[in-house]
Design a protein around this motif. Sequence first.
Motif, mmCIF file in Angstrom:
data_model
loop_
_atom_site.group_PDB
_atom_site.id
_atom_site.type_symbol
_atom_site.label_atom_id
_atom_site.label_comp_id
_atom_site.label_asym_id
_atom_site.label_seq_id
_atom_site.Cartn_x
_atom_site.Cartn_y
_atom_site.Cartn_z
ATOM 1 N N TRP A 16 0.840 -1.210 0.000
ATOM 2 C CA TRP A 16 0.000 0.000 0.000
ATOM 3 C C TRP A 16 0.867 1.249 0.000
ATOM 4 C CZ3 TRP A 16 -0.550 3.978 3.608
ATOM 5 C CH2 TRP A 16 -1.628 4.858 3.391
ATOM 6 N N ILE A 17 1.935 1.264 0.800
ATOM 7 C CA ILE A 17 2.847 2.416 0.833
ATOM 8 C C ILE A 17 3.507 2.605 -0.533
ATOM 9 C CG2 ILE A 17 4.991 3.328 1.829
ATOM 10 C CD1 ILE A 17 4.214 1.924 4.456
ATOM 11 N N GLY A 25 3.647 10.583 -4.745
ATOM 12 C CA GLY A 25 4.955 11.125 -4.400
ATOM 13 C C GLY A 25 6.079 10.342 -5.037
ATOM 14 N N LYS A 26 5.991 10.160 -6.335
ATOM 15 C CA LYS A 26 7.001 9.376 -7.030
ATOM 16 C C LYS A 26 8.363 10.043 -6.854
ATOM 17 C CE LYS A 26 7.151 6.331 -10.917
ATOM 18 N NZ LYS A 26 6.240 5.602 -11.785
ATOM 19 N N ILE A 131 12.988 18.734 1.631
ATOM 20 C CA ILE A 131 13.725 17.579 1.091
ATOM 21 C C ILE A 131 12.866 16.731 0.139
ATOM 22 C CG2 ILE A 131 15.181 17.511 3.159
ATOM 23 C CD1 ILE A 131 13.675 14.983 4.017
ATOM 24 N N ASN A 132 11.756 17.303 -0.325
ATOM 25 C CA ASN A 132 10.881 16.587 -1.256
ATOM 26 C C ASN A 132 10.311 15.329 -0.608
ATOM 27 O OD1 ASN A 132 9.569 16.139 -3.735
ATOM 28 N ND2 ASN A 132 11.219 14.822 -4.479
ATOM 29 N N GLY A 133 9.606 15.543 0.494
ATOM 30 C CA GLY A 133 9.085 14.413 1.250
ATOM 31 C C GLY A 133 7.577 14.390 1.359
ATOM 32 N N ASP A 158 0.398 13.046 5.598
ATOM 33 C CA ASP A 158 0.027 12.836 4.205
ATOM 34 C C ASP A 158 -0.438 11.410 3.920
ATOM 35 O OD1 ASP A 158 0.747 15.483 3.441
ATOM 36 O OD2 ASP A 158 2.845 14.882 3.444
ATOM 37 N N PHE A 159 0.057 10.466 4.689
ATOM 38 C CA PHE A 159 -0.377 9.063 4.536
ATOM 39 C C PHE A 159 -0.289 8.394 5.898
ATOM 40 C CE2 PHE A 159 4.154 8.960 4.263
ATOM 41 C CZ PHE A 159 4.580 7.703 4.651
ATOM 42 N N SER A 160 -1.145 7.412 6.121
ATOM 43 C CA SER A 160 -1.279 6.854 7.468
ATOM 44 C C SER A 160 -1.348 5.326 7.431
ATOM 45 C CB SER A 160 -2.540 7.422 8.134
ATOM 46 O OG SER A 160 -2.627 7.006 9.476
#
Length: 252
Positions: A16-17, A25-26, A131-133, A158-160
Amino acid sequence: MNNFDAKKVKNEIVQWIKDWFNENGKGCCAVVGISGGKDSSVVAALCVEALGKDRVFGVLMPQGEQSDIDFSYKLVRHLDINNCIVNIGDTISTLTNEVKPKLNNQWSKQTSTNLPARIRMATLYAVSQTINGRVANTCNLSETLLSWETRWGDAVGDFSPLSDLTVEEVKAIGFELGLPKELIEKVPSDGLCGSTDEDALGFKYSVMDKYIRTGEIDNTDIKNIIDERVKKYQFKRMPIPYFSTGLKRYVD
């Protein structure tokens, strides 16, 4: 809990991540606030498995002197991830000293408890945008239902990966990931109130976890406390309500 397949769920979260980052967030890295407890440890380890250690960045955020910061150091060494330490102590003091006089020197205990969590989240986003995270939310289902988190603090991200897992299930994932036992079994505490989560709540997470998954609970008083908290703080789990004009729109 006996039917929980930690290996299967761990693998599903890892996939999933991967999928989420491919879509949202490629090439980005996961930014994780590292407290040294089970939740941040498990999230960081899941991200390492999904993205590789070079795409996971840990942020340690003590408030002045932190007695248990060695747990955080242990995790970043174990995972061998890039990290930084940002001490938020002076920021908390400066903001408190600026705001408090404007409120006739009134300052609630709840404000003192929640402000550091909100400053930590602002710090994570400062790091992430530099840092583009993408910022990881590290809350679990048990905490969220009990509202044992800070709105606009550790409750966002942003994601959990853990939001549908109970405390006991998170621990099982941690063991499946091969994390050190002392990180998985570290007594839950926000590090701010001077007591453990379970002491402050008045019951053990294992009781809550069983209630969540089976509906079974032996102590009526504890059941009432849980039900009251879940209902009282339901608004914190909902999207922000907004006034709807009813007008048509063609873009969502």
